[in-house]
Design a protein around this motif. Structure first.
Motif, PDB file in Angstrom:
ATOM      1  N   TRP A  69      70.369  62.004  48.380  1.00 52.47           N
ATOM      2  CA  TRP A  69      70.238  62.440  49.775  1.00 52.47           C
ATOM      3  C   TRP A  69      69.681  61.294  50.624  1.00 52.47           C
ATOM      4  CZ3 TRP A  69      71.204  64.935  53.954  1.00 52.47           C
ATOM      5  CH2 TRP A  69      70.234  65.161  54.944  1.00 52.47           C
ATOM      6  N   MET A 117      71.833  60.042  53.979  1.00 52.01           N
ATOM      7  CA  MET A 117      71.340  60.202  55.347  1.00 52.01           C
ATOM      8  C   MET A 117      71.323  58.881  56.121  1.00 52.01           C
ATOM      9  SD  MET A 117      67.292  60.906  54.551  1.00 52.01           S
ATOM     10  CE  MET A 117      66.967  61.414  56.237  1.00 52.01           C
ATOM     11  N   GLU A 152      77.069  59.765  60.697  1.00 54.45           N
ATOM     12  CA  GLU A 152      77.417  61.173  60.489  1.00 54.45           C
ATOM     13  C   GLU A 152      78.903  61.382  60.240  1.00 54.45           C
ATOM     14  OE1 GLU A 152      76.627  65.518  62.634  1.00 54.45           O
ATOM     15  OE2 GLU A 152      75.852  63.674  63.523  1.00 54.45           O
ATOM     16  N   ARG A 162      79.383  60.370  56.589  1.00 60.70           N
ATOM     17  CA  ARG A 162      78.306  60.704  55.658  1.00 60.70           C
ATOM     18  C   ARG A 162      78.849  61.423  54.419  1.00 60.70           C
ATOM     19  NH1 ARG A 162      73.652  62.872  58.918  1.00 60.70           N
ATOM     20  NH2 ARG A 162      73.656  60.641  59.446  1.00 60.70           N
ATOM     21  N   ASP A 171      78.881  63.689  50.911  1.00 61.75           N
ATOM     22  CA  ASP A 171      78.123  64.797  50.342  1.00 61.75           C
ATOM     23  C   ASP A 171      77.644  64.400  48.944  1.00 61.75           C
ATOM     24  OD1 ASP A 171      80.375  64.978  48.736  1.00 61.75           O
ATOM     25  OD2 ASP A 171      81.079  66.862  49.609  1.00 61.75           O
ATOM     26  N   ASP A 197      63.000  63.986  60.419  1.00 63.74           N
ATOM     27  CA  ASP A 197      63.738  63.595  59.224  1.00 63.74           C
ATOM     28  C   ASP A 197      63.168  64.295  58.004  1.00 63.74           C
ATOM     29  OD1 ASP A 197      65.514  61.409  60.251  1.00 63.74           O
ATOM     30  OD2 ASP A 197      63.585  60.500  60.781  1.00 63.74           O
ATOM     31  N   ALA A 241      68.706  70.697  62.843  1.00 65.24           N
ATOM     32  CA  ALA A 241      69.845  69.794  62.673  1.00 65.24           C
ATOM     33  C   ALA A 241      69.754  69.054  61.339  1.00 65.24           C
ATOM     34  CB  ALA A 241      69.900  68.804  63.833  1.00 65.24           C
ATOM     35  N   SER A 242      68.545  68.677  60.944  1.00 65.10           N
ATOM     36  CA  SER A 242      68.376  67.990  59.661  1.00 65.10           C
ATOM     37  C   SER A 242      68.666  68.931  58.494  1.00 65.10           C
ATOM     38  CB  SER A 242      66.962  67.419  59.548  1.00 65.10           C
ATOM     39  OG  SER A 242      66.777  66.351  60.448  1.00 65.10           O
ATOM     40  N   ASP A 273      72.344  69.095  58.194  1.00 63.15           N
ATOM     41  CA  ASP A 273      72.847  67.899  57.502  1.00 63.15           C
ATOM     42  C   ASP A 273      72.650  68.039  55.995  1.00 63.15           C
ATOM     43  OD1 ASP A 273      73.613  66.645  59.829  1.00 63.15           O
ATOM     44  OD2 ASP A 273      71.776  65.452  60.012  1.00 63.15           O
ATOM     45  N   ARG A 290      75.240  70.387  54.523  1.00 62.63           N
ATOM     46  CA  ARG A 290      76.550  69.745  54.331  1.00 62.63           C
ATOM     47  C   ARG A 290      76.519  68.817  53.112  1.00 62.63           C
ATOM     48  NH1 ARG A 290      76.471  70.084  60.038  1.00 62.63           N
ATOM     49  NH2 ARG A 290      75.323  68.124  60.239  1.00 62.63           N
ATOM     50  N   PHE A 291      75.413  68.136  52.915  1.00 54.04           N
ATOM     51  CA  PHE A 291      75.294  67.242  51.766  1.00 54.04           C
ATOM     52  C   PHE A 291      75.337  68.033  50.459  1.00 54.04           C
ATOM     53  CE2 PHE A 291      72.367  65.401  48.596  1.00 54.04           C
ATOM     54  CZ  PHE A 291      73.024  64.221  48.312  1.00 54.04           C
TER      55      PHE A 291
END
Length: 369
Positions: free
Chosen positions: A44, A48, A52, A55, A57, A273, A349-350, A353, A356-357
């Protein structure tokens, strides 16, 4: 330069703002070595730092590791790092002697020395010529050969094999990680003079983590402060000169890459973050890491980062931990204070993210910080 500017410049150099690396292997290549104790969280940390729209997964990062585009090994210090194949050989040649010295007491305590260790390395080398092998397969081969290593002795034999350029990470078999023959995964390259290799290490450290001090480089690299200072002085003149500059932060000289973009064009508002505990923004610098802490907090209050780090505009704001299974994940959040509305939006938002990862739905469970 004040601490706020220092944080902003470090966040940019680290790729946590305006990332420039097009893939996880490119992140590793730019950073030279990335601390990687915890397997999934460390991936991860790579993802990050990729823009984006590109990015990866978790599956894509794992594929890069399986393919050998990212290698995981013990280098610089007796701890796991990701390295790029193009850097693995010279980094190991540069740092193995120091890591051996740091491991010396444990080699002696576990019997991983002399003829016993040499026979063990021979068995590992022969076994790895047949392909990538799990730890269990390597242990079985050692036992069959009449040179059994168990427990901590087996762990230190494997580290010895890495440092002696016998073994390095291979492709995963399901959830089991494997070892491969070093020469299979790492391209050949001629030996490099020690001073030249140290200077390149220093220059690339500053480019990916600066502004940074000589003590930061020594702590991160595992080399002595004398070596670090000499390497930084040499790095300042790589390619004919002008590679590094020096800036003052609260009376302490910090080295800065002269080619770095210093324009302060970060997006307005706080950015939250979700950093893994061993992220380079944390572990790339020497203690006490004052830049990380808000008033009333210090390294002594969170000495081991037992959970991962929630960071708001470069300052620790709490801790978090992911609990992941095949169908869902939970982020356990332990904030140190109440987040502002803007911080809550950035935190959400983090989390998106991270979702999605991971490729599974993520929920948030807030606990006492």
């Amino acid at each position: 330069m004040d601490l706020d500017t220092l944080r902003s410049l470090r966040l940019r150099a680290q790729g946590l703002r305006a990332p420039i690396d097009a893939s996880a292997p490119e992140v590793v290549r730019r950073f030279v070595a990335v601390q990687a104790q915890e397997f999934l969280p460390s991936q991860w940390g790579l993802a990050m730092r990729v823009p984006e729209d590109r990015r990866p997964d978790a599956a894509a990062v794992a594929t890069a590791i399986d393919a050998g585009h990212i290698l995981r090994t013990h280098v610089l210090r007796p701890t796991w790092h990701y390295v790029h194949p193009a850097d693995a050989r010279w980094l190991m040649e540069l740092s193995s002697e120091r890591v051996h010295r740091q491991n010396g007491l444990y080699y002696r305590r576990t019997g991983v020395e002399g003829d016993v260790a040499a026979r063990g390395l021979d068995v590992l080398a022969e076994t790895l010529t047949g392909g990538h092998r799990t730890r269990a397969e390597l242990a079985s081969a050692l036992e069959t050969a009449g040179t059994p290593f168990t427990g901590l002795a087996f762990t230190y034999l494997l580290m010895l094999a890495e440092l002696e350029r016998v073994a390095i990470s291979g492709a995963n078999v399901g959830r089991q990680r494997t070892y491969a023959a070093f020469d299979e995964r790492v391209p050949p390259s001629p030996p490099r003079p020690r001073d030249e290799a140290l200077a390149e290490l220093a220059a690339r450290f500053v480019a990916s983590r600066g502004p940074a001090t000589d003590r930061d480089f020594a702590a991160w690299s595992g080399f002595t402060l004398t070596d670090a200072r000499r390497a930084l002085a040499d790095a300042a003149h790589l390619g004919g000169g002008g590679r590094l500059e020096t800036v003052d932060v609260d009376g302490t000289p910090h080295h800065f890459d002269a080619a770095s973009d210093r324009s302060m064009t970060d997006a307005p508002g706080p950015v939250v973050d979700l950093l893994q505990a061993y992220d380079e923004y944390i572990m790339g610098y020497a203690a006490p890491r004052d830049y990380l802490f808000p008033p009333g907090r210090s390294l002594s209050t969170v000495p081991e980062f037992p959970m991962h780090a929630v960071v708001s505009d470069g300052v620790l704001a709490g801790r978090w931990a992911p609990v992941v299974d095949e169908r869902r994940a939970t982020v356990k959040l332990a904030p140190w204070r109440t987040f502002s509305r803007a911080e809550e939006r950035s935190f959400a938002a983090s989390v998106a993210d991270l979702e999605r990862f991971l490729g599974v739905p993520v929920t948030v469970d807030r606990i006492a910080g």
